[in-house]
Write a protein that holds these residues in place. Structure first.
Motif, PDB file in Angstrom:
ATOM      1  N   MET A   1       0.931  -1.304   0.224  1.00 33.85           N
ATOM      2  CA  MET A   1       0.003   0.033   0.101  1.00 33.85           C
ATOM      3  C   MET A   1       0.793   1.306  -0.060  1.00 33.85           C
ATOM      4  SD  MET A   1      -3.077   1.398   0.136  1.00 33.85           S
ATOM      5  CE  MET A   1      -4.090   0.007   0.383  1.00 33.85           C
ATOM      6  N   LEU A   2       1.915   1.190   0.957  1.00 31.36           N
ATOM      7  CA  LEU A   2       2.828   2.575   0.776  1.00 31.36           C
ATOM      8  C   LEU A   2       3.652   2.465  -0.311  1.00 31.36           C
ATOM      9  CD1 LEU A   2       4.372   2.015   4.431  1.00 31.36           C
ATOM     10  CD2 LEU A   2       2.602   3.670   3.784  1.00 31.36           C
ATOM     11  N   GLN A   3       3.985   1.727  -1.039  1.00 34.09           N
ATOM     12  CA  GLN A   3       4.408   1.788  -2.435  1.00 34.09           C
ATOM     13  C   GLN A   3       3.673   2.300  -3.356  1.00 34.09           C
ATOM     14  OE1 GLN A   3       6.044  -2.200  -2.290  1.00 34.09           O
ATOM     15  NE2 GLN A   3       8.063  -1.661  -2.838  1.00 34.09           N
ATOM     16  N   GLY A   4       2.286   1.931  -3.405  1.00 35.14           N
ATOM     17  CA  GLY A   4       1.304   2.181  -4.219  1.00 35.14           C
ATOM     18  C   GLY A   4       0.853   3.826  -4.347  1.00 35.14           C
ATOM     19  N   ILE A   5       1.101   4.190  -2.622  1.00 39.18           N
ATOM     20  CA  ILE A   5       0.862   5.615  -2.505  1.00 39.18           C
ATOM     21  C   ILE A   5       1.963   6.525  -3.008  1.00 39.18           C
ATOM     22  CG2 ILE A   5       0.738   7.645  -0.638  1.00 39.18           C
ATOM     23  CD1 ILE A   5      -0.743   5.145   1.134  1.00 39.18           C
ATOM     24  N   ALA A   6       3.350   6.064  -2.898  1.00 43.14           N
ATOM     25  CA  ALA A   6       4.520   6.479  -3.464  1.00 43.14           C
ATOM     26  C   ALA A   6       4.457   6.634  -4.967  1.00 43.14           C
ATOM     27  CB  ALA A   6       5.845   5.759  -2.821  1.00 43.14           C
ATOM     28  N   SER A  33      10.095   7.773 -15.192  1.00 43.40           N
ATOM     29  CA  SER A  33      10.289   6.167 -15.746  1.00 43.40           C
ATOM     30  C   SER A  33      11.215   5.637 -15.039  1.00 43.40           C
ATOM     31  CB  SER A  33      10.492   6.423 -17.357  1.00 43.40           C
ATOM     32  OG  SER A  33      12.013   6.981 -17.573  1.00 43.40           O
ATOM     33  N   ILE A  34      12.129   6.487 -14.217  1.00 47.37           N
ATOM     34  CA  ILE A  34      12.761   5.804 -13.290  1.00 47.37           C
ATOM     35  C   ILE A  34      12.444   5.600 -12.083  1.00 47.37           C
ATOM     36  CG2 ILE A  34      15.423   6.109 -12.191  1.00 47.37           C
ATOM     37  CD1 ILE A  34      15.994   7.656 -14.736  1.00 47.37           C
ATOM     38  N   LEU A  35      11.888   6.748 -11.311  1.00 52.83           N
ATOM     39  CA  LEU A  35      11.594   6.782  -9.823  1.00 52.83           C
ATOM     40  C   LEU A  35      10.374   6.103  -9.616  1.00 52.83           C
ATOM     41  CD1 LEU A  35      12.262  10.653  -9.020  1.00 52.83           C
ATOM     42  CD2 LEU A  35      13.666   8.553  -8.651  1.00 52.83           C
ATOM     43  N   ILE A  36       9.183   5.906 -10.637  1.00 50.69           N
ATOM     44  CA  ILE A  36       8.179   5.309 -10.191  1.00 50.69           C
ATOM     45  C   ILE A  36       8.591   3.893 -10.061  1.00 50.69           C
ATOM     46  CG2 ILE A  36       5.966   4.318 -11.311  1.00 50.69           C
ATOM     47  CD1 ILE A  36       5.560   7.386 -11.863  1.00 50.69           C
ATOM     48  N   PRO A  37       9.169   3.169 -11.165  1.00 48.79           N
ATOM     49  CA  PRO A  37       9.623   1.813 -10.761  1.00 48.79           C
ATOM     50  C   PRO A  37      10.334   1.549  -9.744  1.00 48.79           C
ATOM     51  CG  PRO A  37      10.337   2.558 -12.992  1.00 48.79           C
ATOM     52  CD  PRO A  37       9.456   3.534 -12.514  1.00 48.79           C
ATOM     53  N   LEU A  38      11.251   2.266  -9.641  1.00 50.38           N
ATOM     54  CA  LEU A  38      12.131   2.156  -8.579  1.00 50.38           C
ATOM     55  C   LEU A  38      11.487   2.050  -6.989  1.00 50.38           C
ATOM     56  CD1 LEU A  38      15.245   2.108  -7.557  1.00 50.38           C
ATOM     57  CD2 LEU A  38      14.992   4.776  -7.147  1.00 50.38           C
ATOM     58  N   VAL A  39      10.513   3.018  -6.621  1.00 49.47           N
ATOM     59  CA  VAL A  39       9.865   2.932  -5.388  1.00 49.47           C
ATOM     60  C   VAL A  39       8.919   1.803  -5.415  1.00 49.47           C
ATOM     61  CG1 VAL A  39       9.803   5.521  -5.240  1.00 49.47           C
ATOM     62  CG2 VAL A  39       8.021   4.519  -6.293  1.00 49.47           C
ATOM     63  N   ALA A  40       8.443   1.221  -6.923  1.00 50.59           N
ATOM     64  CA  ALA A  40       7.617   0.173  -6.666  1.00 50.59           C
ATOM     65  C   ALA A  40       8.291  -1.224  -6.335  1.00 50.59           C
ATOM     66  CB  ALA A  40       6.804   0.175  -8.176  1.00 50.59           C
ATOM     67  N   GLY A  41       9.528  -1.089  -6.436  1.00 51.06           N
ATOM     68  CA  GLY A  41      10.520  -2.233  -6.208  1.00 51.06           C
ATOM     69  C   GLY A  41      10.899  -2.998  -7.348  1.00 51.06           C
ATOM     70  N   ALA A  42      10.938  -2.442  -8.464  1.00 47.02           N
ATOM     71  CA  ALA A  42      11.786  -3.137  -9.502  1.00 47.02           C
ATOM     72  C   ALA A  42      13.200  -2.918  -9.549  1.00 47.02           C
ATOM     73  CB  ALA A  42      11.324  -2.285 -11.070  1.00 47.02           C
ATOM     74  N   PRO A  43      13.810  -4.138  -9.923  1.00 46.00           N
ATOM     75  CA  PRO A  43      15.158  -4.106 -10.069  1.00 46.00           C
ATOM     76  C   PRO A  43      15.879  -3.205 -10.786  1.00 46.00           C
ATOM     77  CG  PRO A  43      14.509  -5.998 -11.215  1.00 46.00           C
ATOM     78  CD  PRO A  43      13.253  -5.382 -10.650  1.00 46.00           C
ATOM     79  N   ASN A  48      12.046  -7.206 -15.986  1.00 44.51           N
ATOM     80  CA  ASN A  48      11.267  -6.059 -15.748  1.00 44.51           C
ATOM     81  C   ASN A  48      12.075  -5.102 -14.825  1.00 44.51           C
ATOM     82  OD1 ASN A  48       8.742  -7.197 -16.666  1.00 44.51           O
ATOM     83  ND2 ASN A  48       8.802  -8.674 -15.141  1.00 44.51           N
ATOM     84  N   SER A  49      13.317  -4.780 -15.154  1.00 48.32           N
ATOM     85  CA  SER A  49      14.021  -3.834 -14.522  1.00 48.32           C
ATOM     86  C   SER A  49      14.022  -2.326 -15.195  1.00 48.32           C
ATOM     87  CB  SER A  49      15.526  -4.302 -14.487  1.00 48.32           C
ATOM     88  OG  SER A  49      16.012  -4.218 -15.860  1.00 48.32           O
ATOM     89  N   ILE A  50      14.529  -1.541 -14.371  1.00 48.30           N
ATOM     90  CA  ILE A  50      14.668  -0.030 -14.549  1.00 48.30           C
ATOM     91  C   ILE A  50      15.494   0.066 -16.131  1.00 48.30           C
ATOM     92  CG2 ILE A  50      15.212   2.371 -14.162  1.00 48.30           C
ATOM     93  CD1 ILE A  50      14.742   1.576 -11.040  1.00 48.30           C
TER      94      ILE A  50
END
Length: 421
Positions: A1-6, A33-43, A48-50
């Motif tokens: 949930m916190l990651q979704g909010i972020a 395109s960098i920060l959104i997948p980063l806070v969502a936990g993408a490697p 499926n990485s940045i």
């Protein structure tokens, strides 16, 4: 949930500063395109990485880039050979002092064309014809640009290529989707006409275009009447003969050059292609950034976290449906959670799977919101090209159209609530 909010906060942060023109669009999109997948936990690297997002995203809109370049080439040939000036002069003579009538007629023509046409190449072809005519009767660049885009939106909502997408995601037949698409198109038509009346009758966003005095060189250069067909040449090739957009644009460019400068054909072609590359370069860079954001929003790490955040607020009745799709409608901008070509690709599936609303109601909500997305989203390639044509900031188009198209979305959503609940 916190990651979704972020994810949502990052999206809102950059969307706000792009809208206020505090951060250049291409730079903001790149950071998103960098920060959104980063806070969502993408490697950082791997599947499926940045790094994959940046690489794949830069090619995501590659098919649109040649259309932009060759469309710009046609425009440069028209400018270099005097075709554009002659079209504007003749349109001014025919239109007289009736900018409102010209705007309504051009709106109707563009809307009708886009019930069958799609894609950036088609938009460029239509824009190269319509924008000079609107400018010739004194309509200001911002207003003319918005009239073109709103007309495109009105027509393309009733385009079969749009219906197939909703059929695929919902499993519904074409008839209910077609019927509501017609309703949404009529809502767009009414509010677009309100826009034209407001800007041309109330705010007087049109002033008589002062005639331009020709230089001696320009006076001597006469454009053959057949050359004035240059912006129309691609249409029968695409619609009638089934040509692809890019070959049709190349044919238009060659036709314009041959009918005006056949003695100096190769110098004209060489000069104009170089000018086209220079003029389209900024938009090409922005296309790559848009592609990165699109890939980032469809990344499974991002979509999973976002859906976890959106899930608890899903509507289940008519009033909730209207509030959800009207109040949250601007979230379709910047490839947000209600944009079917951004985060919305996952959201619409969630809404249908949740079963709190009929599947057709979900489709109707997204079709209604699409009126804002197609017209007002600054990440649309057709918005970028139209703004670039008049040397405008793309966000200025959003500010001008959004109040009216939000009204169209609200009207469509209210009608849908009575039909499906």
């Amino acid at each position: 949930m916190l990651q979704g909010i972020a994810v949502v906060l990052i999206f809102l942060f950059f969307a706000y500063f792009m809208f206020r023109q505090k951060i250049p669009s291409f730079f903001a999109l790149f950071l998103m395109s960098i920060l959104i997948p980063l806070v969502a936990g993408a490697p950082i690297a791997g599947e499926n990485s940045i790094l994959t997002i940046l690489n794949d995203g830069s090619f995501n809109l590659a098919s649109s880039m040649p259309a932009l370049l060759f469309g710009a080439w046609v425009g440069e040939i028209m400018n270099e050979t005097g075709i554009t000036k002659d079209i504007i002069r003749r349109a001014s003579e025919l239109a007289g002092d009736r900018p409102f009538i010209v705007a309504v007629v051009m709106f109707a023509v563009v809307a009708l064309l886009f019930t069958t046409l799609t894609g950036l190449g088609a938009h460029i072809m239509v824009g190269m014809l319509v924008l000079p005519i609107l400018g010739a009767v004194g309509i200001k660049p911002l207003t003319a640009s918005c009239i073109l885009i709103m007309a495109r939106t009105t027509g393309i909502i009733f385009n079969m290529s749009q219906w197939s997408l909703y059929m695929s995601v919902s499993g519904l037949d074409v008839d209910p989707i077609k019927n509501f698409a017609f309703i949404a198109s009529m809502c767009s038509l009414v509010l677009s006409l309100c826009y034209i009346v407001y800007h041309l009758k109330i705010r007087k966003a049109a002033a008589w275009a002062m005639p331009v005095k020709n230089t001696a060189a320009e006076t001597e250069r006469k454009v053959p009447l057949v050359a004035l067909l240059t912006p129309l040449v691609p249409f029968p090739l695409v619609i009638g003969l089934g040509w692809e957009i890019i070959p049709a644009l190349i044919a238009g460019a060659l036709y314009g050059a041959i009918t005006t400068s056949w003695r100096d054909l190769f110098p004209v072609l060489s000069k104009t292609i170089h000018e086209a590359i220079k003029s389209s370069a900024p938009a090409l860079v922005l296309y790559m950034m848009i592609g990165m954001v699109l890939v980032a929003m469809k990344n499974p790490f991002v979509s999973e976290k976002l859906l976890a955040f959106v899930g608890p607020v899903l509507p289940s009745n008519g009033i909730g449906f209207v509030l959800f799709f009207v109040l949250l409608a601007p979230l379709c901008l910047y490839r947000g959670p209600l944009n079917l070509w951004g985060m919305g690709a996952g959201v619409i599936g969630l809404l249908i799977a949740a079963g709190t609303m009929p599947a057709m109601a979900v489709c109707a909500g997204f079709i209604a919101v699409q009126l804002i997305q197609l017209s007002s989203c600054p990440t649309n390639t057709h918005n970028v090209w139209t703004a670039d044509y008049h040397n405008l900031e793309v966000n200025s188009l959003t500010k001008s159209m959004l109040p009216f198209m939000w009204g169209a979305t609200a009207a469509a959503a209210v009608i849908a609530s009575f039909i499906y609940f």
